[in-house]
Design a protein around this motif. Structure first.
Motif, PDB file in Angstrom:
ATOM      1  N   ASP A   1     -20.355 -11.611  26.413  1.00 23.78           N
ATOM      2  CA  ASP A   1     -21.407 -10.906  27.143  1.00 23.78           C
ATOM      3  C   ASP A   1     -20.984 -10.600  28.580  1.00 23.78           C
ATOM      4  OD1 ASP A   1     -23.494 -10.337  25.524  1.00 23.78           O
ATOM      5  OD2 ASP A   1     -24.944 -11.556  26.622  1.00 23.78           O
ATOM      6  N   LEU A   2     -20.411 -11.604  29.235  1.00 22.62           N
ATOM      7  CA  LEU A   2     -19.954 -11.401  30.612  1.00 22.62           C
ATOM      8  C   LEU A   2     -18.875 -10.318  30.668  1.00 22.62           C
ATOM      9  CD1 LEU A   2     -19.743 -15.146  31.778  1.00 22.62           C
ATOM     10  CD2 LEU A   2     -21.290 -13.406  32.706  1.00 22.62           C
ATOM     11  N   MET A   3     -17.997 -10.301  29.646  1.00 18.69           N
ATOM     12  CA  MET A   3     -16.946  -9.291  29.605  1.00 18.69           C
ATOM     13  C   MET A   3     -17.555  -7.899  29.441  1.00 18.69           C
ATOM     14  SD  MET A   3     -14.432 -11.519  27.097  1.00 18.69           S
ATOM     15  CE  MET A   3     -13.079 -10.389  26.793  1.00 18.69           C
ATOM     16  N   ARG A   4     -18.550  -7.811  28.577  1.00 17.59           N
ATOM     17  CA  ARG A   4     -19.203  -6.508  28.357  1.00 17.59           C
ATOM     18  C   ARG A   4     -19.897  -6.042  29.637  1.00 17.59           C
ATOM     19  NH1 ARG A   4     -23.249  -7.631  24.662  1.00 17.59           N
ATOM     20  NH2 ARG A   4     -23.699  -5.412  24.458  1.00 17.59           N
TER      21      ARG A   4
ATOM     22  N   SER B   1      -2.194  -8.053  23.936  1.00 19.04           N
ATOM     23  CA  SER B   1      -1.420  -9.256  23.655  1.00 19.04           C
ATOM     24  C   SER B   1      -2.277 -10.454  24.037  1.00 19.04           C
ATOM     25  CB  SER B   1      -0.139  -9.259  24.498  1.00 19.04           C
ATOM     26  OG  SER B   1      -0.467  -9.564  25.840  1.00 19.04           O
ATOM     27  N   GLU B   2      -1.870 -11.616  23.554  1.00 15.74           N
ATOM     28  CA  GLU B   2      -2.659 -12.809  23.857  1.00 15.74           C
ATOM     29  C   GLU B   2      -2.746 -13.019  25.366  1.00 15.74           C
ATOM     30  OE1 GLU B   2      -1.556 -16.225  21.494  1.00 15.74           O
ATOM     31  OE2 GLU B   2      -2.884 -17.499  22.683  1.00 15.74           O
ATOM     32  N   ASP B   3      -1.647 -12.772  26.047  1.00 17.34           N
ATOM     33  CA  ASP B   3      -1.628 -12.960  27.499  1.00 17.34           C
ATOM     34  C   ASP B   3      -2.572 -12.000  28.212  1.00 17.34           C
ATOM     35  OD1 ASP B   3       0.001 -15.089  27.609  1.00 17.34           O
ATOM     36  OD2 ASP B   3       1.724 -14.065  28.522  1.00 17.34           O
ATOM     37  N   GLU B   4      -2.571 -10.767  27.783  1.00 17.85           N
ATOM     38  CA  GLU B   4      -3.458  -9.776  28.405  1.00 17.85           C
ATOM     39  C   GLU B   4      -4.920 -10.178  28.217  1.00 17.85           C
ATOM     40  OE1 GLU B   4      -1.078  -5.534  27.940  1.00 17.85           O
ATOM     41  OE2 GLU B   4      -2.000  -6.448  26.170  1.00 17.85           O
ATOM     42  N   ARG B   5      -5.213 -10.621  26.998  1.00 20.66           N
ATOM     43  CA  ARG B   5      -6.603 -10.990  26.720  1.00 20.66           C
ATOM     44  C   ARG B   5      -7.015 -12.182  27.576  1.00 20.66           C
ATOM     45  NH1 ARG B   5      -6.147 -10.998  21.171  1.00 20.66           N
ATOM     46  NH2 ARG B   5      -6.221 -13.253  21.359  1.00 20.66           N
ATOM     47  N   LEU B   6      -6.105 -13.168  27.678  1.00 20.53           N
ATOM     48  CA  LEU B   6      -6.419 -14.352  28.485  1.00 20.53           C
ATOM     49  C   LEU B   6      -6.645 -13.962  29.947  1.00 20.53           C
ATOM     50  CD1 LEU B   6      -6.734 -17.414  28.612  1.00 20.53           C
ATOM     51  CD2 LEU B   6      -4.270 -17.608  28.931  1.00 20.53           C
ATOM     52  N   THR B   7      -5.822 -13.042  30.424  1.00 22.72           N
ATOM     53  CA  THR B   7      -5.990 -12.583  31.809  1.00 22.72           C
ATOM     54  C   THR B   7      -7.362 -11.940  31.999  1.00 22.72           C
ATOM     55  OG1 THR B   7      -3.618 -12.208  31.924  1.00 22.72           O
ATOM     56  CG2 THR B   7      -4.964 -11.141  33.614  1.00 22.72           C
ATOM     57  N   PHE B   8      -7.737 -11.125  31.031  1.00 21.87           N
ATOM     58  CA  PHE B   8      -9.034 -10.447  31.073  1.00 21.87           C
ATOM     59  C   PHE B   8     -10.169 -11.486  31.091  1.00 21.87           C
ATOM     60  CE2 PHE B   8     -11.985  -7.559  28.320  1.00 21.87           C
ATOM     61  CZ  PHE B   8     -12.798  -7.342  29.413  1.00 21.87           C
ATOM     62  N   VAL B   9     -10.074 -12.474  30.199  1.00 17.82           N
ATOM     63  CA  VAL B   9     -11.115 -13.502  30.120  1.00 17.82           C
ATOM     64  C   VAL B   9     -11.226 -14.241  31.447  1.00 17.82           C
ATOM     65  CG1 VAL B   9     -11.760 -15.680  29.020  1.00 17.82           C
ATOM     66  CG2 VAL B   9     -10.915 -13.784  27.615  1.00 17.82           C
ATOM     67  N   LYS B  10     -10.083 -14.605  32.010  1.00 15.65           N
ATOM     68  CA  LYS B  10     -10.110 -15.322  33.287  1.00 15.65           C
ATOM     69  C   LYS B  10     -10.718 -14.475  34.404  1.00 15.65           C
ATOM     70  CE  LYS B  10      -6.112 -18.395  32.676  1.00 15.65           C
ATOM     71  NZ  LYS B  10      -4.703 -18.567  33.106  1.00 15.65           N
ATOM     72  N   GLU B  11     -10.380 -13.164  34.387  1.00 13.52           N
ATOM     73  CA  GLU B  11     -10.909 -12.262  35.416  1.00 13.52           C
ATOM     74  C   GLU B  11     -12.420 -12.247  35.438  1.00 13.52           C
ATOM     75  OE1 GLU B  11      -7.568  -8.804  35.394  1.00 13.52           O
ATOM     76  OE2 GLU B  11      -9.673  -8.184  35.175  1.00 13.52           O
ATOM     77  N   VAL B  12     -12.983 -12.414  34.246  1.00 15.11           N
ATOM     78  CA  VAL B  12     -14.441 -12.373  34.140  1.00 15.11           C
ATOM     79  C   VAL B  12     -15.047 -13.726  34.510  1.00 15.11           C
ATOM     80  CG1 VAL B  12     -16.327 -12.190  32.479  1.00 15.11           C
ATOM     81  CG2 VAL B  12     -14.451 -10.531  32.444  1.00 15.11           C
TER      82      VAL B  12
ATOM     83  N   GLU C   1     -13.580 -16.525  36.179  1.00 16.72           N
ATOM     84  CA  GLU C   1     -13.257 -17.246  37.409  1.00 16.72           C
ATOM     85  C   GLU C   1     -14.081 -16.856  38.626  1.00 16.72           C
ATOM     86  OE1 GLU C   1      -8.957 -17.259  37.603  1.00 16.72           O
ATOM     87  OE2 GLU C   1      -8.860 -18.932  36.196  1.00 16.72           O
ATOM     88  N   PRO C   2     -14.303 -15.557  38.860  1.00 13.55           N
ATOM     89  CA  PRO C   2     -15.058 -15.212  40.080  1.00 13.55           C
ATOM     90  C   PRO C   2     -16.462 -15.814  40.102  1.00 13.55           C
ATOM     91  CG  PRO C   2     -13.984 -13.270  39.160  1.00 13.55           C
ATOM     92  CD  PRO C   2     -13.842 -14.367  38.140  1.00 13.55           C
ATOM     93  N   VAL C   3     -17.066 -16.034  38.950  1.00  9.54           N
ATOM     94  CA  VAL C   3     -18.411 -16.619  38.931  1.00  9.54           C
ATOM     95  C   VAL C   3     -18.374 -18.131  38.701  1.00  9.54           C
ATOM     96  CG1 VAL C   3     -19.698 -14.547  38.352  1.00  9.54           C
ATOM     97  CG2 VAL C   3     -18.592 -15.858  36.518  1.00  9.54           C
TER      98      VAL C   3
END
Lengths: 334, 334, 334, 334
Positions: free
Chosen positions: D251-254, C275-286, C288-290
């Motif tokens: 790339d970061l996600m991969r 879902s759009e929300d899941e994808r956004l969460t995934f993107v943020k997870e990648v 935000e920490p960096v």
């Protein structure tokens, strides 16, 4: 705007108009070699002056050349209607000035905004440069696609010696050599020789900008001799010395009382006997040692400098590009 | 900075110091109800004045209260070493001022930057506000995490009547009612009554800011009566009238010649007989009808206003927060 | 503009329009309690939305109230002709909005420019405040001399918590209590939930500004409940998160391929199933920490923010004062 | 900062460091003709790279020359302590760079601030120029009075083609011809090829600035060939394309999932098979037709550009003038 430059520029340009007045008063006859046209449009006084030859130059002590003065006391009030009218007159006068100076309609122009961006009363040049319509790059990069009614115009702000370490005149010379304009238009804020000129007057002259002489001065001018192309200077007095204010005011006081049949010798004592120069020297002698001969500018200079910068830019846009209508010149600036 | 406000503020605050001088000259005895301390540190002259009671108030024509004047002619030169020294003195004086006024070390402070951001000589207040260390929100949002040595400080720039449509005093009153500070510190640029004060002087007073009376004036002050909390005003003269320049200079000319054994009656005629007020009235009569009683500011006001704004902000930061060291006050501003 | 405020404001206001679209797609029938008018004028798309009752509110998950969205993709191009047309539409829409909200023609207005003057993409509110015609002081000081066709308008920029130490809502509350307007209009720059809204959209809503909830949030809103008078909010999305750009683009890629009969499951793998929300969460997870989930704004924000500030100020000037003609609204701003 | 210039500059300069990394990974052996030194000081990573000859140049696809990269992720946080440390490193690195490039201690320097003053993320060059210590005029006007430990430094901001109508390179060429420096240092804001470089990285190279080729490009470079004197370029990536953000993030996600033993082919489908270039092309294909491949900059660019401009100016001041101590470099800028 530098002290040396300005006072010198003033002596040569600012007083062209007044020089004629003084000389005319003395002779009560037309001056040889001097052509003068004046007209007034509802608070806007325009004087066109042509010092035609050495005779004229000697008669009024000004360089041979053309001079225009646009005087608008109401400019101090920030009235946008007046501003629009001044821009329209500026456009017409400048167009006529170019014609009479035989500047071709296709002549390539470089506009040079002298002065210091970070000193509000000295920022006139840079503000004009920000607001003129620049076209040279279109002519260079896609000459076949430029709409009719435009000519190549470029515009630079060379900065001031104190922040660049290089004379403005050297920077301009380098840019002229590279970009090869047919005419340079240099805009600068000026130090005023009189309280009534501050923030009220636009001056145009084709004699260039001559920095002060004396003091072992090595500074170079922005002139046809230096650059190899004609130079038209546009100046607006935005600052003046405390001593100028004092000296002018004593004069105004004397005139005021003379008009009221006062006995000025009694009221002003020996002050009344001094020549203007002697009195100014006296005033400076008192103010300078204590650091009070301040160079000052009206408090609302921020607004004025923006407004007058837009007026001049609008006037230039309309005068330089046929496609820009002089009846609606203000639309092309911010 | 408004004309009414300023001239009135000036009459009451600017001249506290001079009022004492004049009164002292007349009596050659200590004035009752007036306490004065003065000292000089290498070009920085500091005067602490305490008008203790009605007797003192009547003696010098100033409100009961504490006044500090920091006079630094060299501030006009833009020398950063001098600026740092002034900031350090400002910090010490302000700290002492708070102590003597019995302001608690934990007192919550609201700093009010009066004036108009877009008018350079009037932008002092907003610039100080931009550069003070603000902490109130930390005390509100995470009271347990604030490091020791800080107190709650907030800071606002209420704008000016002409651009907000609301009196600054009303805006400040509203913010005080909501945010409940224990003390207001109001910073404003002032019109100077003398040429020597412009861009050289910082004034501190605990009498608040009183707008002009007269002309059916409905304007409200920024005072303890109006706000319900004490008000300390910090002012710097940054503008002055052309008539002030003229009047001051004629005085300087008279002093100059008197010192050189000149016959001032002969040289200045009746001008020499007039009182200062009469002469000023005369000067205004001549300048105002033709629109030349300009309110002016030194040409380099852009740089000065930034510098003095930083000096005052640095001084306040060190005076208000123990954790900020008064020996290195400049590091906390930009 | 603060992160918490904005995301919350967005969730409630930004998506009113999209919420209707989504709900309509699902039902293919008119939504109960929702009134929607849309029209397009040569690149300017205007949507008027009225969430009339709780039924409508629940159907689209938005507060009861009126919403207007003006979408103009060409606003990104800096075309002055388009800008003038948008200002004219803005004026008309705002006038209609006031009528439908039963705001009286004489209602006294306080315009509040939220945001930080020194952060370009957040300076929208202060720029609007600088360019609106302010009249309240004329009504206060000389009520009999105000020309017909004007109403009392005041305008303030309260600053941001980080530089004042006081919540904007508290400052506004204090000013409202003192100056007693009948209506507050609050302008703010917003964080965008989608790449296509950035620098293209003006949103108007009568639901006020609600800061984010959660995180033990103590921040107060700028709402009718808080202030005691109605609040109309005008917002323009000027910033967005890197994660929003990424998530939006993956969606655009999926749509692009779907339109070209691509097998999105094959091409996007599991990404296509999220879902759009899941994808956004995934993107943020990648990101935000960096530290790479940057909040960004278009490079030419300086020019855009000036232009859109002028459009909104022009629109408000014409909508609020009958004497200012909506066909020439731009003339009253700089 | 122009798109063409920047992408080309990037391809040549930005990736020098990465090019070495990629080449090194492939060969696992020292590269011929490539010298590399790296060290890290508490969050500041410095890489000195020397492409010594054609062999090295071909190995990593970069011009022969010296390159320095200072990478500081914390620069995004606005921490003044970090900024001071970066300025000190910048000074030392630049001094070393001059030594290794055999630039004489008396060499006359012209600092050129490229970019547009009115576009915040492009204003780096002009801001550096405002903050460097300029001395050339003292050497010209009073050569015997210059204190030891200084050399002749001048500084200009030539503006951008769109506002001057003249190529920056032509303006610089003209100024070089007139003022005859021994070395040009050109500062410019850059478009970043990666999200992690934006507002974190300073790059120094002695290969000059090469505008893009292609598209019948007639634009000239700021290079030793064009100017006749060596050119050192200092660049800071301050903007990047939306497509860069998207591509970097995928790339970061991969990498993220690969590190967590994810099956990237399953999760990302064919996206995982594409080369970086193919994916970027795909992303652009989707974003560009709808006008969404925005060139963006971080929201807090106003503060960043001031800070980094001061860091570079401080570093240059200390590196160019022996009299300015590299341990206290920040004191000479505003």
């Amino acid at each position: 705007m530098s002290q040396l430059d300005l006072s010198a520029y003033q002596v040569r340009t600012d007083l062209a108009l007044e020089a004629v007045e003084m000389a005319t008063e003395l002779t009560a006859a037309p001056l040889p070699g001097i052509e003068r046209e004046m007209f007034e449009d509802n608070g806007i006084l325009i004087t066109r002056l042509h010092v035609q030859d050495q005779a004229g130059s000697q008669a009024i002590g000004k360089m041979v050349g053309r001079y225009i003065t646009i005087e608008v006391p109401q400019l101090r009030n920030g009235d946008t209607t007046v501003q629009d009218r001044v821009a329209t007159h500026m456009a017409k006068e400048f167009e006529l000035f170019l014609q009479r100076s035989n500047i071709n309609k296709d002549a390539k122009i470089l506009i040079v905004g002298l002065g210091n961006w970070n000193v509000t009363p000295d920022a006139l040049g840079p503000i004009v440069v920000e607001n003129v319509v620049v076209t040279r790059h279109f002519f260079e990069l896609m000459p076949n696609d430029v709409a009719p009614g435009y000519r190549p115009v470029s515009a630079v702000s060379p900065g001031v010696l104190g922040t660049t370490g290089i004379e403005s005149s050297e920077i301009v010379k380098g840019i002229v050599d590279q970009s090869k304009p047919d005419l340079v238009i240099a805009i600068d804020a000026l130090a005023s020789k009189s309280i009534e000129r501050v923030n009220t007057t636009i001056q145009i002259a084709d004699t260039g900008i001559h920095p002060g002489s004396g003091i072992g001065n090595k500074r170079k001018g922005i002139t046809q001799e230096a650059l190899g192309v004609p130079v038209i200077a546009i100046g607006v007095p935005t600052v003046l010395y405390a001593s100028t204010i004092v000296n002018n005011t004593i004069d105004l006081m004397r005139n005021h009382l003379a008009n009221h049949n006062g006995d000025n010798d009694k009221i002003f004592g020996l002050l009344n006997q001094m020549s203007e120069d002697e009195r100014l020297t006296f005033v400076k002698e008192v103010l300078e040692p204590v650091g009070h001969n301040l160079l000052v500018t009206p408090k609302d200079i921020d607004e004025f400098i923006e407004d007058i910068g837009n007026i001049i830019a609008s006037g230039l846009n309309a005068a330089l590009h046929e496609a820009i209508d002089s009846s609606n010149v203000a639309a092309y600036t911010h």
